[in-house]
Write a protein that holds these residues in place. Structure first.
Motif, PDB file in Angstrom:
ATOM      1  N   ALA A 134      -5.182  12.432  -0.162  1.00 18.71           N
ATOM      2  CA  ALA A 134      -3.773  12.799   0.028  1.00 18.71           C
ATOM      3  C   ALA A 134      -2.943  12.535  -1.225  1.00 18.71           C
ATOM      4  O   ALA A 134      -2.044  13.315  -1.558  1.00 18.71           O
ATOM      5  N   VAL A 135      -3.229  11.431  -1.929  1.00 20.37           N
ATOM      6  CA  VAL A 135      -2.451  11.113  -3.142  1.00 20.37           C
ATOM      7  C   VAL A 135      -3.102  11.693  -4.401  1.00 20.37           C
ATOM      8  O   VAL A 135      -2.675  11.403  -5.520  1.00 20.37           O
ATOM      9  N   ARG A 136      -4.172  12.477  -4.184  1.00 21.19           N
ATOM     10  CA  ARG A 136      -4.836  13.226  -5.250  1.00 21.19           C
ATOM     11  C   ARG A 136      -5.511  12.334  -6.302  1.00 21.19           C
ATOM     12  O   ARG A 136      -5.619  12.698  -7.458  1.00 21.19           O
ATOM     13  N   LEU A 137      -5.977  11.171  -5.865  1.00 26.42           N
ATOM     14  CA  LEU A 137      -6.800  10.353  -6.750  1.00 26.42           C
ATOM     15  C   LEU A 137      -8.233  10.873  -6.784  1.00 26.42           C
ATOM     16  O   LEU A 137      -8.963  10.646  -7.753  1.00 26.42           O
ATOM     17  N   ALA A 138      -8.639  11.522  -5.713  1.00 26.98           N
ATOM     18  CA  ALA A 138      -9.984  12.104  -5.646  1.00 26.98           C
ATOM     19  C   ALA A 138      -9.898  13.400  -4.847  1.00 26.98           C
ATOM     20  O   ALA A 138      -9.466  13.395  -3.697  1.00 26.98           O
ATOM     21  N   ASN A 139     -10.286  14.517  -5.477  1.00 28.34           N
ATOM     22  CA  ASN A 139     -10.166  15.798  -4.766  1.00 28.34           C
ATOM     23  C   ASN A 139     -11.455  16.621  -4.770  1.00 28.34           C
ATOM     24  O   ASN A 139     -11.443  17.792  -4.419  1.00 28.34           O
ATOM     25  N   LYS A 151      -7.843   1.606  -5.180  1.00 30.91           N
ATOM     26  CA  LYS A 151      -6.985   2.625  -5.811  1.00 30.91           C
ATOM     27  C   LYS A 151      -6.543   2.165  -7.203  1.00 30.91           C
ATOM     28  O   LYS A 151      -6.509   2.952  -8.146  1.00 30.91           O
ATOM     29  N   LEU A 152      -6.209   0.898  -7.333  1.00 34.14           N
ATOM     30  CA  LEU A 152      -5.782   0.372  -8.632  1.00 34.14           C
ATOM     31  C   LEU A 152      -6.913   0.449  -9.654  1.00 34.14           C
ATOM     32  O   LEU A 152      -6.698   0.764 -10.828  1.00 34.14           O
ATOM     33  N   LEU A 153      -8.137   0.163  -9.188  1.00 35.64           N
ATOM     34  CA  LEU A 153      -9.296   0.229 -10.089  1.00 35.64           C
ATOM     35  C   LEU A 153      -9.618   1.662 -10.491  1.00 35.64           C
ATOM     36  O   LEU A 153     -10.269   1.898 -11.516  1.00 35.64           O
ATOM     37  N   SER A 154      -9.162   2.641  -9.701  1.00 37.13           N
ATOM     38  CA  SER A 154      -9.471   4.047  -9.965  1.00 37.13           C
ATOM     39  C   SER A 154      -8.475   4.716 -10.905  1.00 37.13           C
ATOM     40  O   SER A 154      -8.672   5.868 -11.295  1.00 37.13           O
ATOM     41  N   MET A 155      -7.407   4.028 -11.254  1.00 41.76           N
ATOM     42  CA  MET A 155      -6.372   4.646 -12.078  1.00 41.76           C
ATOM     43  C   MET A 155      -6.776   4.673 -13.543  1.00 41.76           C
ATOM     44  O   MET A 155      -7.478   3.796 -14.033  1.00 41.76           O
ATOM     45  N   GLU A 156      -6.294   5.692 -14.230  1.00 38.67           N
ATOM     46  CA  GLU A 156      -6.638   5.851 -15.641  1.00 38.67           C
ATOM     47  C   GLU A 156      -6.005   4.769 -16.506  1.00 38.67           C
ATOM     48  O   GLU A 156      -6.610   4.266 -17.432  1.00 38.67           O
ATOM     49  N   HIS A 157      -4.740   4.442 -16.218  1.00 41.33           N
ATOM     50  CA  HIS A 157      -4.108   3.378 -17.005  1.00 41.33           C
ATOM     51  C   HIS A 157      -4.452   2.033 -16.375  1.00 41.33           C
ATOM     52  O   HIS A 157      -4.682   1.916 -15.174  1.00 41.33           O
ATOM     53  N   GLY A 158      -4.519   1.010 -17.182  1.00 47.42           N
ATOM     54  CA  GLY A 158      -4.940  -0.305 -16.701  1.00 47.42           C
ATOM     55  C   GLY A 158      -3.848  -1.031 -15.941  1.00 47.42           C
ATOM     56  O   GLY A 158      -2.720  -1.162 -16.415  1.00 47.42           O
ATOM     57  N   ASN A 197       0.827  -1.204   0.000  1.00 51.79           N
ATOM     58  CA  ASN A 197       0.000   0.000   0.000  1.00 51.79           C
ATOM     59  C   ASN A 197       0.862   1.254   0.000  1.00 51.79           C
ATOM     60  O   ASN A 197       0.582   2.223  -0.718  1.00 51.79           O
ATOM     61  N   SER A 198       1.944   1.242   0.783  1.00 52.30           N
ATOM     62  CA  SER A 198       2.852   2.394   0.828  1.00 52.30           C
ATOM     63  C   SER A 198       3.557   2.602  -0.512  1.00 52.30           C
ATOM     64  O   SER A 198       3.738   3.741  -0.956  1.00 52.30           O
ATOM     65  N   LEU A 199       3.975   1.509  -1.145  1.00 53.25           N
ATOM     66  CA  LEU A 199       4.643   1.610  -2.451  1.00 53.25           C
ATOM     67  C   LEU A 199       3.734   2.255  -3.491  1.00 53.25           C
ATOM     68  O   LEU A 199       4.156   3.122  -4.263  1.00 53.25           O
ATOM     69  N   VAL A 200       2.477   1.806  -3.520  1.00 53.86           N
ATOM     70  CA  VAL A 200       1.532   2.351  -4.501  1.00 53.86           C
ATOM     71  C   VAL A 200       1.262   3.827  -4.208  1.00 53.86           C
ATOM     72  O   VAL A 200       1.212   4.653  -5.125  1.00 53.86           O
ATOM     73  N   ASN A 201       1.110   4.189  -2.932  1.00 56.71           N
ATOM     74  CA  ASN A 201       0.909   5.592  -2.582  1.00 56.71           C
ATOM     75  C   ASN A 201       2.067   6.454  -3.060  1.00 56.71           C
ATOM     76  O   ASN A 201       1.879   7.529  -3.642  1.00 56.71           O
ATOM     77  N   ALA A 202       3.298   5.974  -2.799  1.00 59.80           N
ATOM     78  CA  ALA A 202       4.486   6.733  -3.197  1.00 59.80           C
ATOM     79  C   ALA A 202       4.568   6.861  -4.715  1.00 59.80           C
ATOM     80  O   ALA A 202       4.924   7.927  -5.249  1.00 59.80           O
ATOM     81  N   ALA A 203       4.228   5.772  -5.418  1.00 62.21           N
ATOM     82  CA  ALA A 203       4.285   5.804  -6.889  1.00 62.21           C
ATOM     83  C   ALA A 203       3.252   6.767  -7.467  1.00 62.21           C
ATOM     84  O   ALA A 203       3.503   7.444  -8.472  1.00 62.21           O
TER      85      ALA A 203
END
Length: 922
Positions: free
Chosen positions: A593-598, A300-307, A259-265
């Motif tokens: 915080a990671v700006r996936l939803a603001n 979070k993975l499902l919410s990303m624009e790229h697959g 989870n931390s790795l994905v947040n940082a990425a």
């Protein structure tokens, strides 16, 4: 009352078959398979048949002799026609698994899979010469090999689940030049998988002219990639991985680290390089402590624009279709068992097929009546024992089944409900083990003892007695190094029986011909159907055994509950983002915080991608989201501007960076704010307190008399810290005098209890950082050495989070102080030994002994002769036990091997240091 049956020849078990084969063909040991890694107080008296201090004088006899005699197990006539066979027994009558000769798609070299020859050859060398039909069908599902579709699937333990995910993950890395993350729940599983994957990708390169079987494969030109080889790195609490995310192709992680790795990425904009995420043990998504993190990560993975291809798997999922619908995935369910397993229930000296458990449950009252009418007939009976230690049917059955397995040359795995129980059971079984007539095996057991003796913690006395007879135990009270040595010895057939705690059933990979459950409880509680399935699923493993057996041994008081347990279905997996489980607050804070939803619409879109959305009424869910957003605003984790945009505050960003829950973040912020006003800098206790995790799950239980003793020995600086953090000496004194335990009914009581637990843990950290070895700290605080080692590793991870928290809050000075002490925590030593502590095996007390003997730098160790280090290592050993000449020679050989590793590592580190110095000069 006991039911007696006539014992006749008729029913045959897999052990009977193995014994016959052994007589005819001299079959070698089949033990093990692949791997990486309240009531207890009276259990000893129950099993040993005496007081807790009683020890049977067995060692006075020959090491190869037995002290007690295991009961004989007799077969019963009447089941030759298959009455009472279990589901898996039917596999005996089915044809064998098809081969690539019959079905070419069962070969991984088939062009449909498009795998490089190097990878196929590596898998072949690791024993994977073909795949099962279900694996082929699953992999060839539309859109899976190309990464266009997600996948959720289930298969029994040992059914080949992992290979499907490994192939899909490697396809993304090799063909799409993407990164992959493999998520596992336990550190032991991460370490095991790390080794396996590194072997699988050895020599595999992403951008060379390797022959790829698929004609459609297209290679990218050299130069588009920064490196050629596939790099696999492990990320977990206490790991020493120095590689950054950008340097990794496959990250093998615990849930928290993933989870931390994905947040940082996401934050640094490199997440577009992520191509696949594998969620192993997907059923843990409803674990009340960590499950919400899995759901949060997947959402979070499902919410990303790229697959990003998401692959979830488990052996214990019942609602696979619901989870697949949530992940937008194809789903596949397999019940295939490559090794058939026969399952039995053992009660009152009789062994019953587990498939008859429901019938057996109905006749429980008849079995207990004075005139029973038996409708369930056992297939075997265990003779009653004349041995005092085996007078109880439960203990007699466990020992008889384990010894019978070992006598056949096969491996047995026994599950118990607690640490002490497992040790006592292991010793009891060892005393009944037959003499080891194979001198080579006997010598190998002495090698194992020498290896354990060479560890910093020394040789455990109980293991010293049991291993020589082919029995070991495996639980969290042992150090990681001890568990690895024991598991490896079991894998190689040196140890025939391993006794483990139920809680480690999902965290170890030690399959056996026969799995034996000594009761079906974990502590006082009955295990659940998922845990039961995981334990029983350890029986039999492809490539090692042709058959497997599992036995659930129960006592009279548990008979009805166990019979019901055998019939229970797996519970449905549910979301942990509900208000009572508090996961939703962290989920929303992280995506903001990671700006996936603001903004509000984006938050609603995110919520629609959660598992929670599929299980809760929409109107109720909207109310939950609104209430959670309002709470985050109130506590100052987020703010909202004039455009209605949500923004994480500095505090909110710090909480996410430190991987804290919002509730823990509030507590930590309050503690650190107070520390900034009056940090006690003339000692170390305040820093150690800051390093202790706020969650009690990673901390050892408080021994109040020891707490009082250590508190009374604090210097003036330590006493100021004691007062500052809120520890009341009078309260500690009352608890040490026998007052009722810590109360945790209100938020204030919970915070207070947290402070006492953290300070008690800080005392142990203080000792570890002042070069007191793990085994000595464990003895001082009367806690298992494995718990102390786990505390140190947990605190290392938490310390890293605290450093990030301070960095995000702009508290640079405090961050620097914590970072320095974090290095000491990793080394288990004072500041002057930090350079030496970089060397493997040179930590804590060992580093100080090196220093005292003139080896004060990397250069000094690098220039030393390995033979000259052996006497120094001897000085650093935990226990100076008396051993004979042959064992002493083996012991010195082990130390010589470590000395060679130490010198080699010191040379590499010294050369690296010299290179850095040259670059600085230039």
């Amino acid at each position: 009352m006991s039911i007696h049956y006539s014992a006749q020849v008729g029913f045959s078990t897999t052990i009977d078959v193995a014994q016959k084969q052994k007589q005819e063909y001299n079959v070698k040991s089949q033990a093990g398979a692949k791997r990486p890694y309240a009531e207890e107080a009276n259990v000893f008296a129950e099993i040993a048949g005496n007081s807790p201090g009683f020890k049977r004088p067995c060692l006075a006899q020959s090491e190869k002799s037995s002290c007690i005699k295991a009961s004989k197990i007799n077969n019963i006539v009447g089941n030759e026609d298959g009455v009472g066979r279990s589901l898996y027994t039917q596999r005996n009558m089915l044809g064998s698994t098809p081969t690539p000769t019959q079905n070419p798609l069962l070969s991984l070299s088939h062009p449909r899979y498009g795998l490089p020859r190097v990878l196929v050859d590596n898998l072949t060398s690791m024993g994977i010469r073909s795949i099962y039909p279900w694996q082929s069908s699953c992999l060839l599902g539309r859109g899976l090999l190309t990464g266009e579709k997600n996948l959720v699937y289930t298969a029994p333990t040992g059914g080949g689940k992992s290979l499907v995910a490994d192939i899909l993950m490697l396809k993304r890395v090799l063909e799409h030049r993407k990164k992959a993350i493999l998520v596992l729940p336990y550190v032991a599983l991460v370490q095991e998988k790390l080794k396996w994957l590194r072997r699988a990708v050895h020599g595999l390169e992403k951008d060379t002219d390797q022959t790829v079987v698929s004609p459609e494969s297209v290679r990218l030109p050299r130069g588009l990639l920064e490196h050629d080889s596939v790099r696999v790195v492990g990320f977990f609490g206490g790991s020493k991985a120095r590689e950054a995310w950008i340097d990794v192709d496959i990250a093998v992680c615990t849930i928290e680290k993933a989870n931390s790795l994905v947040n940082a990425a996401i934050e640094d904009g490199t997440v577009s390089g992520l191509g696949a995420v594998v969620l192993d043990e997907l059923h843990m998504i409803d674990d009340e402590n960590r499950g919400y993190l899995l759901e949060l990560l997947a959402t979070k993975l499902l919410s990303m624009e790229h697959g990003v291809q998401v692959v979830g798997m488990s052996a214990t999922l019942s609602n696979t279709e619901v989870l697949a619908n949530w992940l937008g995935a194809k789903y596949y369910q397999s019940k295939y068992m490559p090794v058939p397993i026969e399952e039995y229930l053992v009660y009152d000296h009789a062994i019953y097929p587990a498939s008859t458990s429901s019938t057996f449950f109905k006749t429980t009252s008849q079995l207990r009546s004075t005139q029973p009418t038996v409708s369930v007939v056992p297939v075997r009976v265990i003779e009653t024992s004349k041995e005092k230690a085996l007078r109880k049917p439960l203990h007699n059955a466990v020992v008889a089944l384990a010894v019978e397995t070992a006598e056949s040359g096969c491996g047995a795995l026994v599950f118990c409900g607690g640490r002490l129980t497992s040790q006592v059971t292991a010793e009891l079984i060892s005393e009944a083990m037959p003499p080891e007539l194979n001198d080579d095996i006997f010598d190998l057991r002495k090698e194992v003892l020498s290896e354990l003796r060479s560890l910093p913690v020394g040789l455990d006395e109980t293991l010293g007695r049991t291993i020589i007879r082919g029995v070991g135990f495996h639980h969290a009270g042992l150090t990681i190094e001890e568990r690895e040595i024991l598991a490896d010895a079991y894998d190689h057939g040196i140890i025939r029986v391993i006794v483990a705690t139920c809680s480690l059933a999902a965290g170890i990979n030690l399959p056996a011909r026969r799995v034996i459950l000594q009761g079906a409880r974990m502590g006082r509680d009955l295990v659940g159907p998922a845990m039961l399935r995981q334990m029983r699923g350890r029986a039999g493993r492809k490539g090692k055994d042709e058959l497997g057996e599992s036995y659930v041994c129960c006592q009279e008081s548990d008979l009805e509950e166990v019979a019901q347990l055998l019939e229970l279905d797996l519970p449905a997996v549910t979301s942990c983002l509900t208000p009572e489980k508090r996961g939703l607050k962290r989920a929303l804070l992280e995506v903001i915080a990671v700006r996936l939803a603001n903004h509000s619409d984006a938050v609603q879109d995110y919520i629609r991608r959660t598992l929670l959305y599929h299980t809760v009424d929409p109107s109720t869910l909207n109310e939950m989201v609104e209430a959670t957003i309002e709470e985050l605003l109130t506590i100052g984790f987020i703010s909202i501007d004039d455009t209605k945009t949500y923004i994480a505050t500095q505090l909110g960003q710090a909480v996410v960076a430190a991987s804290l829950t919002p509730e823990d973040g509030v507590f930590v912020y309050g503690e650190l704010q107070r520390a900034l006003r009056a940090f006690v800098m003339d000692g170390e206790m305040h820093i150690f307190y800051t390093f202790t995790p706020v969650q009690s799950s990673g901390l050892t239980d408080i021994n109040w008399p020891i707490f009082r003793k250590e508190m009374e020995g604090l210097n003036e600086s330590g006493l100021r810290v004691l007062e500052f953090v809120g520890v009341n000496p009078a309260f500690v004194n009352r608890m040490a005098n026998g007052a009722r335990g810590l109360q945790e009914r209100t938020p204030q009581e919970i915070d207070s209890a947290r402070i006492y637990r953290r300070f008690y843990a800080a005392l142990q950290l203080r000792d570890l950082c002042n070069e007191i070895p793990i085994h000595a700290v464990a003895r001082k605080y009367e806690t298992p050495r494995g718990f102390v080692q786990n505390l140190a590793q947990t605190c290392q991870g938490f310390a890293a989070g605290m450093i990030k928290f301070c960095g995000h809050m702009g508290w640079g000075m405090l961050s620097s102080v914590l970072e320095h002490m974090s290095d000491r925590l990793k080394a288990g030593a004072k500041a002057d030994l930090l350079e030496l502590a970089q060397i493997p095996f040179v930590k804590s007390r060992t580093a100080r002994v090196f220093w005292e003997n003139g080896l004060k730098s990397l250069r000094a160790v690098a220039e030393a002769e390995p033979k000259d280090l052996v006497p120094v290592l001897l000085l650093a050993q935990a226990k100076k036990s008396k051993i004979n000449g042959d064992e002493e020679s083996k012991y010195h050989e082990k130390l010589m091997g470590k000395a060679e590793i130490i010198v080699s590592a010191a040379n590499r580190l010294w050369e690296r240091q010299q290179q850095v110095d040259i670059e600085i000069d230039l």
